[in-house]
Write an enzyme that holds these catalytic residues in place. Structure first.
Site, PDB file in Angstrom:
ATOM      1  N   THR A   1      14.892  49.361 -58.982  1.00 16.22           N
ATOM      2  CA  THR A   1      16.107  49.083 -59.880  1.00 16.22           C
ATOM      3  C   THR A   1      16.705  47.761 -60.019  1.00 16.22           C
ATOM      4  OG1 THR A   1      17.292  49.857 -58.083  1.00 16.22           O
ATOM      5  CG2 THR A   1      16.992  51.466 -59.797  1.00 16.22           C
TER       6      THR A   1
ATOM      7  N   LEU B   1      10.355  46.312 -44.445  1.00 17.21           N
ATOM      8  CA  LEU B   1      11.470  46.189 -44.148  1.00 17.21           C
ATOM      9  C   LEU B   1      11.988  44.692 -44.358  1.00 17.21           C
ATOM     10  CD1 LEU B   1      11.218  48.395 -40.629  1.00 17.21           C
ATOM     11  CD2 LEU B   1      12.290  48.931 -42.775  1.00 17.21           C
TER      12      LEU B   1
ATOM     13  N   ASP C   1      16.522  42.224 -51.335  1.00 15.65           N
ATOM     14  CA  ASP C   1      16.513  42.331 -50.096  1.00 15.65           C
ATOM     15  C   ASP C   1      17.266  40.928 -49.625  1.00 15.65           C
ATOM     16  OD1 ASP C   1      14.488  43.923 -50.612  1.00 15.65           O
ATOM     17  OD2 ASP C   1      12.866  42.742 -50.673  1.00 15.65           O
TER      18      ASP C   1
HETATM   19  C1  GLA Z   1      10.720  44.846 -52.763  1.00 17.66           C
HETATM   20  C2  GLA Z   1      11.293  43.751 -53.638  1.00 17.66           C
HETATM   21  C3  GLA Z   1      12.864  44.284 -54.092  1.00 17.66           C
HETATM   22  C4  GLA Z   1      12.742  45.479 -54.724  1.00 17.66           C
HETATM   23  C5  GLA Z   1      12.035  46.676 -54.027  1.00 17.66           C
HETATM   24  C6  GLA Z   1      12.005  47.807 -54.621  1.00 17.66           C
HETATM   25  O1  GLA Z   1      11.149  45.030 -51.676  1.00 17.66           O
HETATM   26  O2  GLA Z   1      11.414  42.503 -52.681  1.00 17.66           O
HETATM   27  O3  GLA Z   1      13.377  43.175 -54.918  1.00 17.66           O
HETATM   28  O4  GLA Z   1      12.110  45.275 -55.920  1.00 17.66           O
HETATM   29  O5  GLA Z   1      10.603  45.912 -53.506  1.00 17.66           O
HETATM   30  O6  GLA Z   1      12.839  48.459 -54.748  1.00 17.66           O
END
Ligand code: GLA
Length: 386
Positions: free
Chosen positions: A37, A129, A176
């Site tokens: 999202t 992670l 993240d």
């Molecule tokens: C990875 C990306 C994030 C996000 C997730 C999915 O972790 O780094 O920016 O898009 O996938 O939610």
């Protein structure tokens, strides 16, 4: 000083022959809910975990940058003035990419000195992670202090994301780095990826006798590979066909019309994003009004949506989720970019060993390698250690 900080400081001194100016750390993250999202300008609810990347850093008198770590023997060396998105590759693209972006954003490049940095990490790599965001965020806070840049946490998150997009080459969103920089103990970070406004939402896991279990399938995932970019392209196509700026502007009620406009695959990609945004909002409401005990159904629904509509799960993740829920987890879902990595399960503390045994049995029965299973706590975001 904690053990990791001491270890990073000692390793810095052993490697470079003089003491570091300081030690900084930043955590990995787990996404509680809100998957894919972020780049659709929607909502996410990750939390920072008690696995951290720690960096010891010292400023140099010249423009040289040297990067050493506990995971590779090599020391990468370059001139700060020569840094560019194409001048670095491999794992050093993360720390040096952040240095390049911060240098760009600081404007006056000539005043920024080079540095020596030593990196160690307890965030598992490839498990979904965000070992990469932990590294970017630790380097970002270290250089922000060292170069006196005074960027706030949101600006540092954007810098980490730029490094990942423009230097590493992974077309990821802002989640993240935001989790790693804005996290607080026992809380999740509720982030609106359009306005970048955020607030922390208490999880109260200890109060309610709950644990979040990570089930790392060992199937390595990488956001720089095709699947992630492919899903992103589908979302952009969906937004274009629905004539909206981003899928954030599509509500659950709009899906009836969307089905008549979109082909089946694009419709299902869109439906995942639209319903997932709503699940994030519902999760926040449940946590703020009651307890994490009330979010099990939302976690399960999120997993089904990723498995059936967004199609980013793999059989090992489905197995982990099924085995956890069947053996008593309150809810479970794959977490992160998908195509491998880890699942999370929300579990009554008293049921932990039952669920762990059930997971071990389920993987053994199918002759699959045992997953790495461990509990994570919601931890404080990036910080200076000394
Ligand atoms: C990875 C990306 C994030 C996000 C997730 C999915 O972790 O780094 O920016 O898009 O996938 O939610």
């Amino acid at each position: 000083m904690n053990e990791s900080a001491l270890d990073a400081a000692n390793s810095f001194a052993d490697t470079f022959g003089y003491p570091a100016d300081g030690v900084w750390s930043a955590p990995g993250r787990v996404n509680l809910i809100g998957e894919h999202t972020d780049y659709n300008l929607g909502f996410v609810l990750p939390f920072a975990i008690d696995r951290r990347t720690t960096v010891a850093l010292a400023k140099r008198a010249d423009q040289t940058c040297r990067v050493a770590s506990s995971f590779f023997d090599e020391i990468i060396e370059c001139d700060r003035a020569d840094l560019s998105p194409t001048s670095v590759s491999g794992w050093a693209a993360y720390p040096l990419g952040v240095a390049w972006v911060l240098g760009q954003e600081a404007g006056d490049l000539s005043r920024l000195p080079g540095f020596d940095i030593y990196i160690r990490s307890s965030v598992p790599v490839g498990a979904g992670l965000s070992s990469s965001a932990a590294l970017e965020s630790a380097v970002a806070v270290a250089l922000n202090d060292t170069w006196n840049l005074n960027f706030d946490r949101r600006a540092l998150a954007r810098a980490g994301r730029r490094a990942e997009n423009e230097v590493v080459g992974a077309p990821t969103g802002i989640m993240d780095q935001s989790a790693s920089l804005l996290g607080e103990a026992d809380s999740a970070v509720f982030l609106d990826c359009r306005s970048l406004e955020s607030r922390t939402v208490p999880l109260n896991l200890a109060r309610d006798g709950l644990s979040v279990l990570i089930i790392d399938t060992g199937i390595a995932h990488a956001n720089a590979n095709g699947g992630y970019a492919d899903r992103r392209a589908s979302c952009e196509l969906g937004a274009t066909m629905l004539q909206v700026e981003s899928l954030r502007d599509v509500m659950v009620d709009d899906l009836v019309r969307a089905r008549t406009v979109l082909d089946d695959v694009t419709f299902r990609r869109v439906r995942h994003i639209v319903t997932e945004n709503q699940r994030v909002l519902d999760t926040v409401r449940a946590l703020e009004r009651g307890s994490a005990r009330d979010i099990g159904g939302l976690l399960d629904a999120s997993h089904r949506s990723m498995r059936d509509d967004f199609e980013i799960s793999v059989p090992e993740l489905d197995l982990a989720v099924d085995a956890a829920v069947k053996s008593g987890a309150i809810g479970a879902r794959m977490t992160g970019g998908g195509f491998g990595g880890a699942a999370i399960a929300l579990i009554n503390r008293g049921d932990l060993s039952i669920v762990q045994d059930a997971l071990a049995d389920a993987f053994a029965e199918r002759h699959l390698a045992q997953p790495q299973v461990f509990v994570v706590e919601a931890a404080q975001g990036a910080r200076r250690e000394r």
